[in-house]
Motif scaffolding. Structure first.
Motif, mmCIF file in Angstrom:
data_model
loop_
_atom_site.group_PDB
_atom_site.id
_atom_site.type_symbol
_atom_site.label_atom_id
_atom_site.label_comp_id
_atom_site.label_asym_id
_atom_site.label_seq_id
_atom_site.Cartn_x
_atom_site.Cartn_y
_atom_site.Cartn_z
ATOM 1 N N UNK A 439 0.297 4.766 10.273
ATOM 2 C CA UNK A 439 0.898 3.433 10.240
ATOM 3 C C UNK A 439 0.271 2.588 9.139
ATOM 4 N N UNK A 440 -1.048 2.640 9.045
ATOM 5 C CA UNK A 440 -1.755 1.904 8.000
ATOM 6 C C UNK A 440 -1.254 2.300 6.615
ATOM 7 N N UNK A 441 -1.098 3.589 6.374
ATOM 8 C CA UNK A 441 -0.695 4.072 5.055
ATOM 9 C C UNK A 441 0.769 3.757 4.773
ATOM 10 N N UNK A 442 1.612 3.802 5.795
ATOM 11 C CA UNK A 442 3.002 3.386 5.599
ATOM 12 C C UNK A 442 3.073 1.910 5.220
ATOM 13 N N UNK A 443 2.230 1.093 5.851
ATOM 14 C CA UNK A 443 2.200 -0.346 5.518
ATOM 15 C C UNK A 443 1.763 -0.551 4.071
ATOM 16 N N UNK A 444 0.747 0.208 3.668
ATOM 17 C CA UNK A 444 0.286 0.112 2.281
ATOM 18 C C UNK A 444 1.392 0.518 1.319
ATOM 19 N N UNK A 445 2.051 1.628 1.605
ATOM 20 C CA UNK A 445 3.099 2.113 0.708
ATOM 21 C C UNK A 445 4.196 1.073 0.514
ATOM 22 N N UNK A 446 4.506 0.348 1.575
ATOM 23 C CA UNK A 446 5.572 -0.653 1.494
ATOM 24 C C UNK A 446 5.182 -1.843 0.616
ATOM 25 N N UNK A 447 3.881 -2.059 0.416
ATOM 26 C CA UNK A 447 3.418 -3.240 -0.323
ATOM 27 C C UNK A 447 3.004 -2.940 -1.757
ATOM 28 N N UNK A 448 2.984 -1.670 -2.155
ATOM 29 C CA UNK A 448 2.512 -1.330 -3.499
ATOM 30 C C UNK A 448 3.477 -1.839 -4.565
ATOM 31 N N UNK A 449 2.966 -2.533 -5.580
ATOM 32 C CA UNK A 449 3.829 -2.999 -6.669
ATOM 33 C C UNK A 449 4.117 -1.869 -7.660
ATOM 34 N N UNK A 450 5.118 -2.050 -8.525
ATOM 35 C CA UNK A 450 5.459 -1.005 -9.497
ATOM 36 C C UNK A 450 4.301 -0.613 -10.411
ATOM 37 N N UNK A 451 3.417 -1.568 -10.705
ATOM 38 C CA UNK A 451 2.313 -1.290 -11.632
ATOM 39 C C UNK A 451 1.033 -0.885 -10.907
ATOM 40 N N UNK A 452 1.151 -0.323 -9.736
ATOM 41 C CA UNK A 452 -0.039 0.109 -9.000
ATOM 42 C C UNK A 452 -0.517 1.465 -9.485
ATOM 43 N N UNK A 453 -1.780 1.746 -9.220
ATOM 44 C CA UNK A 453 -2.389 3.030 -9.561
ATOM 45 C C UNK A 453 -3.301 3.438 -8.413
ATOM 46 N N UNK A 454 -3.182 4.676 -7.980
ATOM 47 C CA UNK A 454 -3.890 5.147 -6.791
ATOM 48 C C UNK A 454 -4.968 6.149 -7.161
ATOM 49 N N UNK A 455 -6.156 5.954 -6.603
ATOM 50 C CA UNK A 455 -7.274 6.882 -6.767
ATOM 51 C C UNK A 455 -7.577 7.496 -5.407
ATOM 52 N N UNK A 456 -7.653 8.808 -5.351
ATOM 53 C CA UNK A 456 -7.868 9.513 -4.087
ATOM 54 C C UNK A 456 -9.280 10.075 -4.028
ATOM 55 N N UNK A 457 -10.060 9.624 -3.059
ATOM 56 C CA UNK A 457 -11.441 10.103 -2.903
ATOM 57 C C UNK A 457 -11.750 10.248 -1.416
ATOM 58 N N UNK A 458 -11.476 11.419 -0.891
ATOM 59 C CA UNK A 458 -11.752 11.635 0.516
ATOM 60 C C UNK A 458 -11.138 12.940 0.991
ATOM 61 N N UNK A 459 -11.302 13.219 2.273
ATOM 62 C CA UNK A 459 -10.779 14.445 2.849
ATOM 63 C C UNK A 459 -9.579 14.176 3.727
ATOM 64 N N UNK A 460 -9.819 13.918 4.999
ATOM 65 C CA UNK A 460 -8.737 13.803 5.972
ATOM 66 C C UNK A 460 -7.842 12.601 5.702
ATOM 67 N N UNK A 461 -8.415 11.442 5.495
ATOM 68 C CA UNK A 461 -7.627 10.225 5.271
ATOM 69 C C UNK A 461 -6.794 10.344 4.002
ATOM 70 N N UNK A 462 -7.404 10.873 2.942
ATOM 71 C CA UNK A 462 -6.698 11.026 1.668
ATOM 72 C C UNK A 462 -5.647 12.134 1.765
#
Length: 622
Positions: A439-462
């Motif tokens: 749910x948290x990640x779906x909420x984040x995805x809905x708010x990301x602007x077009x000029x966003x950039x994502x960095x992935x650093x983790x195991x299960x959560x990422x």
């Protein structure tokens, strides 16, 4: 007499040859034709900075040390932004990110000994991610190596298996050619890191080096005078020809390309396929093919695509060609699979996922990666050692008018829709405690602007985020790659924000991986690089714990605590938020507040207390 004369002439000749060889070895012959200026205040660091500037380097990442101070000072003077971090690994990760996002060489400079050894994991990660990167390492003076100098170790041996080339510079005049060659080596063929060692005596000015290793001026006795002469000659040879004009410009990059016949053979296979599929890997995002050109080629082909690693975001989230779910089933059903820079390693179950009789076309710059496990689990119909992106572009041109069977695409999209619906249902189910991470990640995805950039650093959560959060544009997703390294977050975010100052940079952290670079919030504050860190805090190394508990019945060494990571970020000068189950209804408000704080120039950390789900059951940790 003739025999004796002949022997004498031969001996004299050998003596002359020996003397000439000795003179050459001592640099005496070179000094006859090249000037030494003992009064010059110039130093080798200036040459390093000039080469970097000529190669378009905008940022130099570092952690300060006396061995490399001339490089840092000179780089600042020529307009290169010197960015110091709190750990040398972060400096290398930041350079890696710059390389991936800018298409230019990423550069880090670290001091001798421990400074160099602290970069080993980051350099190995760059090697496996095929990132062109230049690591400059300080070192003890060449003359003092092996004599117990401060922080003196055999640094070249550390990197021989990690870098495409390792070189130690022995004279100031060699700095420019050594760096130019190293940079083009990093960028050519299969890109990767290179290591250039610059001993302290080739970096500081003549008078400083002479004072440190020139010997006493009041030498007594023959032996003392000989030592004095040797040391003075050594220093003069270091600086002979140092300031003569040299070409600083970049050398031409070499890159393997597919033949026209290989492109046509692939075109024939694709044209006959009923269920074609494309897998695009990180290597396809390498220069020189622009991401927009590659995207246009994929859209022209019209073949369903899975995007992995740095290729995530190459197709927009709403593209009818983009697939993220059910890859195993799609590979089983496909009758043709094009691996465009994708590799049959653990990420593709070593090649065991392809359907019987499927035609596999593999394209990769690296021959070992191209044929990885092909002698065991799979066999390519066509294996092309060449650049994947340009291959796809040429393939699209040769298949103008080709139309992928519509029923195949619709079959895959229907399966995609069902999986997405199931994921949303799981996101709506409350966890036993705290927030549901889906749910948290779906909420984040809905708010990301077009000029966003994502960095992935983790195991299960990422790993969960990879199925839910969608990069909005090409080169807007950074993950460590095949090495699976934890700790990339701080450095990747730093490099990303510097490369794209207008982008909203999010780091998706697990609470375990956060520990590696949390201190870099100080770096973000000092260098005015506001980013947002979203920490999935489940007080556990969950990716390991899940299998360890199930298989071995113990959670030993996997448990953490629900710590106040947001308070640490605030103590370092950033902004902190904490959210848990009581905050679920205002979660969107908190995420927007974090975005607002970031736009105002503050690095932000959101400490999200999350619960357990079964979403990742069956995922691998070894």
């Amino acid at each position: 007499m003739d025999l004796l004369a002949g022997i004498g002439c031969a001996c004299a000749g050998l003596l002359v040859v020996a003397l000439v060889a000795a003179a050459h070895r001592l640099g005496l012959l070179y000094q006859l034709f090249h000037k030494v200026d003992p009064q010059s205040p110039r130093h080798g660091g200036e040459l390093v900075a000039e080469v970097l500037k000529a190669h378009g380097v905008r940022f130099l990442f570092t952690l300060a040390g006396g061995h490399i101070s001339p490089i840092l000072v000179a780089s600042e003077k020529v307009g290169i932004r010197v960015v110091d971090t709190r750990h040398e690994a972060t400096a290398v990760f930041a350079a890696d990110a710059v390389s991936r996002l800018s298409g230019r060489i990423g550069v880090a400079a670290v001091t001798a000994g421990p400074g160099v050894t602290n970069t080993v994991t980051a350099i190995k990660n760059a090697q496996m991610a095929e990132s062109p990167l230049l690591l400059i390492g300080g070192a003890a003076a060449t003359l003092q190596k092996g004599r117990g100098a401060l922080q003196d170790i055999d640094q070249l041996s550390l990197f021989k298996t990690l870098c495409k080339t390792c070189v130690s510079v022995r004279a100031v005049r060699d700095i420019v050619p050594a760096l130019r060659k190293a940079i083009v080596t990093a960028q050519s063929g299969t890109p990767g890191p290179v290591f250039v060692e610059l001993p302290i005596d080739v970096l500081y000015p003549f008078h400083v080096v002479e004072k440190e290793i020139g010997g006493t001026k009041s030498a007594r006795g023959l032996r003392g005078k000989m030592v004095r002469w040797y040391l003075q000659n050594y220093i003069r040879n270091l600086f002979a020809g140092a300031w003569e004009p040299k070409d600083m410009s970049p050398l031409p990059v070499q890159m393997p390309l597919a033949t026209e016949d290989e492109v046509q053979r692939c075109a024939e296979l694709v044209s006959r396929a009923k269920k074609p599929l494309v897998l695009v890997g990180s290597q396809a995002m390498l220069p020189p093919t622009p991401a927009e050109e590659l995207r246009a080629a994929l859209e022209a082909l019209g073949i369903p695509c899975y995007l992995g690693g740095a290729a995530r975001g190459l197709l927009p989230p709403g593209s009818p060609l983009l697939l993220r779910q059910n890859r195993r089933d799609a590979l089983r059903d496909a009758d043709l699979v094009l691996l465009a820079g994708a590799v049959c390693d653990f990420r593709l179950s070593y090649g065991r996922l392809f359907g019987r009789g499927a035609a596999i076309v593999a394209v990769n710059r690296n021959r070992e990666q191209l044929l990885r496990n092909s002698d065991v689990f799979w066999k390519p119909r066509l294996a092309v050692q060449g650049d994947a992106a340009s291959f796809v572009v040429r393939l699209a041109r040769s298949l103008q008018g080709f139309a992928c069977p519509g029923d195949w695409g619709e079959q895959l999209r229907e399966a995609e829709r069902k999986k997405e619906t199931a994921n949303r249902e799981k996101a709506a189910t409350p966890t036993p405690q705290h927030l549901n991470p889906l749910d948290l990640l779906h909420r984040l995805d809905a708010l990301l602007p077009p000029e966003s950039l994502l960095v992935a650093d983790g195991g299960d959560f990422v790993g969960t985020a990879a199925y839910i959060v969608r990069p909005r544009r090409p080169l807007a997703w950074l993950d460590p790659g095949a090495f699976g390294t934890l700790g990339v977050g701080g450095g990747f975010a730093l490099g990303a924000k510097l490369c794209r100052p207008d982008a909203e940079v999010w780091v998706l952290y697990g609470d375990g991986s956060l520990g590696y670079s949390l201190m870099e919030f100080d770096t973000f504050v000092r260098h005015k690089t506001p980013i947002i860190a979203l920490v999935g805090n489940d007080a556990c190394w969950s990716q390991i714990s899940r299998e360890q508990v199930a298989l071995l019945g113990s959670n030993v060494a996997c448990g953490l605590e629900y710590l106040d990571y947001h308070a640490v970020a605030e103590a370092l000068g950033g902004k902190g938020f904490v959210v848990g189950r009581p905050d679920r209804e205002r979660l969107d408000t908190v995420l927007r507040a974090a975005q607002d704080a970031c736009r105002q120039g503050h690095p932000v950390l959101i400490n999200a207390l999350i619960g357990k789900t079964d979403f990742r059951d069956g995922s691998i940790s070894v």
